[in-house]
Design a protein around this motif. Structure first.
Motif, PDB file in Angstrom:
ATOM      1  N   ASP A   1       0.799  -1.221   0.000  1.00 20.14           N
ATOM      2  CA  ASP A   1       0.000   0.000   0.000  1.00 20.14           C
ATOM      3  C   ASP A   1       0.835   1.277   0.000  1.00 20.14           C
ATOM      4  O   ASP A   1       0.327   2.345  -0.379  1.00 20.14           O
ATOM      5  N   VAL A   2       2.080   1.205   0.434  1.00 23.21           N
ATOM      6  CA  VAL A   2       2.911   2.411   0.540  1.00 23.21           C
ATOM      7  C   VAL A   2       4.066   2.371  -0.464  1.00 23.21           C
ATOM      8  O   VAL A   2       4.114   3.148  -1.419  1.00 23.21           O
ATOM      9  N   HIS A   3       5.003   1.430  -0.256  1.00 21.63           N
ATOM     10  CA  HIS A   3       6.225   1.425  -1.067  1.00 21.63           C
ATOM     11  C   HIS A   3       5.929   1.089  -2.530  1.00 21.63           C
ATOM     12  O   HIS A   3       6.413   1.779  -3.440  1.00 21.63           O
ATOM     13  N   TYR A   4       5.135   0.045  -2.762  1.00 23.63           N
ATOM     14  CA  TYR A   4       4.838  -0.323  -4.150  1.00 23.63           C
ATOM     15  C   TYR A   4       3.950   0.723  -4.826  1.00 23.63           C
ATOM     16  O   TYR A   4       4.141   1.034  -6.007  1.00 23.63           O
ATOM     17  N   GLU A   5       2.988   1.271  -4.093  1.00 27.57           N
ATOM     18  CA  GLU A   5       2.112   2.284  -4.671  1.00 27.57           C
ATOM     19  C   GLU A   5       2.894   3.536  -5.062  1.00 27.57           C
ATOM     20  O   GLU A   5       2.593   4.169  -6.083  1.00 27.57           O
ATOM     21  N   ASN A   6       3.904   3.910  -4.260  1.00 26.64           N
ATOM     22  CA  ASN A   6       4.749   5.047  -4.625  1.00 26.64           C
ATOM     23  C   ASN A   6       5.510   4.756  -5.920  1.00 26.64           C
ATOM     24  O   ASN A   6       5.612   5.621  -6.802  1.00 26.64           O
ATOM     25  N   TYR A   7       6.043   3.534  -6.018  1.00 26.13           N
ATOM     26  CA  TYR A   7       6.761   3.155  -7.241  1.00 26.13           C
ATOM     27  C   TYR A   7       5.810   3.139  -8.439  1.00 26.13           C
ATOM     28  O   TYR A   7       6.142   3.642  -9.519  1.00 26.13           O
ATOM     29  N   ARG A   8       4.620   2.590  -8.258  1.00 28.27           N
ATOM     30  CA  ARG A   8       3.642   2.485  -9.343  1.00 28.27           C
ATOM     31  C   ARG A   8       3.194   3.872  -9.805  1.00 28.27           C
ATOM     32  O   ARG A   8       3.080   4.124 -11.019  1.00 28.27           O
ATOM     33  N   ALA A   9       2.936   4.765  -8.857  1.00 27.47           N
ATOM     34  CA  ALA A   9       2.515   6.125  -9.221  1.00 27.47           C
ATOM     35  C   ALA A   9       3.617   6.839 -10.004  1.00 27.47           C
ATOM     36  O   ALA A   9       3.331   7.551 -10.980  1.00 27.47           O
ATOM     37  N   GLN A  10       4.879   6.642  -9.593  1.00 27.54           N
ATOM     38  CA  GLN A  10       5.990   7.259 -10.304  1.00 27.54           C
ATOM     39  C   GLN A  10       6.107   6.714 -11.720  1.00 27.54           C
ATOM     40  O   GLN A  10       6.367   7.463 -12.675  1.00 27.54           O
TER      41      GLN A  10
END
Length: 376
Positions: free
Chosen positions: A306-315
Motif C-alpha cells: 500500500d505504501v512502497h509499491y504504490e509510490n513506485y507504481r505512481a511514479q
C-alpha cells in the motif's frame, strides 16, 4: 403413574419450546457471519509468501539468525571465502527459497542475502545493487499486474529488510546511515544490533539510545509499528509498547542446543556461562521473532503493497504519461508553435490593412454605381 405422565408432558413442552426458539433464531440468521471462516479456509488453501532481506557486513551472524528464526537450514551449501577471495568480492544478491508448513499452514519463505556488502575498503554506493534489486522486483510485479493473465502473479517484492549494525562502534557509521536512507522509501527497514552477547546490558541500553537518536537526527524512516486499537486488552497494549521500546533489537543467533538448568535450550556456551537465545533477559530474539512471524508479518506485507509499491507504481505511471505526451508532440504532423504575443507594430499593420480594405470596398461600390447609372 400420573407423576410419570406429568413429567413426560413437561419434557415434551420444553423440547417444543427449544425447537421453536431455534427455528426463530434460524429465521433471524442470514449467514454472512461465516465470511471470516471462508476467507480463512481460502487463505490456508492458497498458502502465504514472505520475502525477507538481510543486509550487513560479513561476520555479523546473519545466516545463523535466519536459521534460528525459522528453525531451518538455508545455508547448508554455502561456501566460505578465504581472505584473498573476500578482497575481490563485490556485492551479490543471492536468493534462498524454502517451503515451511506448520499446523496445516504453508509458508513460502524467500531469504535475500547480500554477501559482500560493507566488506570493501571503499564502500561508496555499495548499496546500489540492493536498491536495483528491489526496484527490479517492483518492476516485475508492475508488468505482471498490467498484463493479460493476472491470476497467478508471483509476489517477489521484498517485504522487510533486517539491517545488522555492528556492536563494536559507538552508533551508526556513515555507511549505515547512507544504506538506510537509500532503502527507507523502498522497503520496511528493521535495524538490529548484531552479536548482542558482546555487550553488557548497560552497554546495550546506551547503544540503543544512541542509534535511536541518530536515526531521528538523520531523518531515517525505519518500520513504524501500527498503533493498537482502542478495544485491545491491556496485556496486548503493554506487549506492543515493549516491542516499540526495544527497537533497534539486540539479537543473538545460535543453532546449537546446550543444557542449562537441567533443560536443553538453544544458546551459546562460554567459560563464564550460557547465553540463551530465547531468554528475553539475554536478548531481543523472541521479540523480533514475534514481530516478523506472529504479530506483524501481514502488516509488513500491507505496508509494502500500500505504501512502497504504490509510490513506485505512481511514479511509473507519471513517467509513462509524460513520455507519451512528449512523443505525441514530436510525432504530430502539424507543428505546435507557441502563439506570438501581440505588440504595437503588429496592431499598427493590422489597422492599416483594415483601412486599405475599406477604401478598396468604397471604390468598388462607386464603380458599381457608375455602371448602373450608365445603363439607365
Amino acid at each position: 403413574m400420573d407423576a410419570i405422565m406429568l413429567q413426560e408432558k413437561l419434557v415434551e413442552r420444553l423440547l417444543c419450546h427449544r425447537v421453536k426458539t431455534s427455528r426463530q433464531k434460524e429465521k433471524q440468521y442470514v449467514g454472512f457471519a461465516t465470511l471470516p471462516n471462508q476467507v480463512h479456509r481460502k487463505s490456508v488453501k492458497k498458502g502465504f509468501d514472505f520475502t525477507l532481506m538481510v543486509a550487513g557486513e560479513s561476520g555479523m551472524g546473519k545466516s545463523t539468525l535466519v536459521n534460528s528464526l525459522f528453525l531451518t537450514d538455508l545455508y547448508k551449501d554455502r561456501k566460505l571465502l578465504n581472505a584473498e577471495e573476500r578482497i575481490n568480492q563485490t556485492v551479490e544478491i543471492i536468493k534462498h527459497t524454502v517451503d515451511i508448513e506448520e499446523k496445516g499452514v504453508k509458508l513460502k519463505l524467500t531469504i535475500v542475502d547480500t554477501p559482500g556488502f560493507g566488506d570493501a575498503v571503499n564502500n561508496n554506493e555499495c548499496w546500489k545493487p540492493i536498491t536495483d534489486y528491489i526496484d527490479q522486483q517492483f518492476e516485475q510485479y508492475f508488468r505482471d499486474e498490467s498484463g493479460l493473465n493476472r491470476k497467478n502473479i508471483q509476489d517477489n517484492r521484498v517485504h522487510c529488510c533486517l539491517y545488522f549494525i555492528p556492536p563494536f562502534g559507538h552508533g551508526l557509521r556513515p555507511v549505515d546511515v547512507e544504506f538506510m536512507k537509500a532503502l527507507h522509501e523502498k522497503v520496511n527497514v528493521v535495524p538490529l544490533i548484531a552479536k548482542a552477547d558482546c555487550l553488557t546490558p548497560n552497554e546495550i541500553k546506551k547503544l540503543k539510545d544512541r542509534v535511536r537518536e541518530e536515526i531521528e537526527r538523520f531523518g531515517i524512516k525505519v518500520y513504524q509499528f501500527p498503533e493498537c486499537d482502542s478495544d485491545e486488552d491491556e496485556e496486548f497494549k503493554q506487549l506492543d509498547k515493549e516491542l516499540k521500546e526495544c527497537c533497534p533489537f539486540a539479537v543473538i543467533g545460535s543453532n546449537t542446543v546446550v543444557e542449562a538448568r537441567g533443560q536443553r535450550v538453544r544458546g551459546r556456551l562460554y567459560p563464564w556461562g550460557i547465553v540463551e537465545v530465547e531468554n528475553q533477559s539475554h536478548c531481543d530474539f523472541v521479540k523480533l521473532r514475534n514481530i516478523l512471524i506472529r504479530s506483524h508479518m501481514h502488516d509488513l506485507k500491507d505496508v509494502t503493497c500500500d505504501v512502497h509499491y504504490e509510490n513506485y507504481r505512481a511514479q511509473c505511471i507519471q513517467d509513462m504519461t509524460s513520455k507519451m505526451t512528449q512523443d505525441n508532440r514530436m510525432e504530430s504532423p502539424i507543428p505546435i508553435l507557441p502563439l506570438p504575443t501581440p505588440d504595437v507594430e503588429t496592431d499598427r499593420l493590422i489597422k492599416m490593412k483594415d483601412e486599405e480594405l475599406a477604401r478598396m470596398q468604397e471604390m468598388l461600390n462607386k464603380m458599381q454605381q457608375h455602371i448602373h447609372d450608365g445603363k439607365d
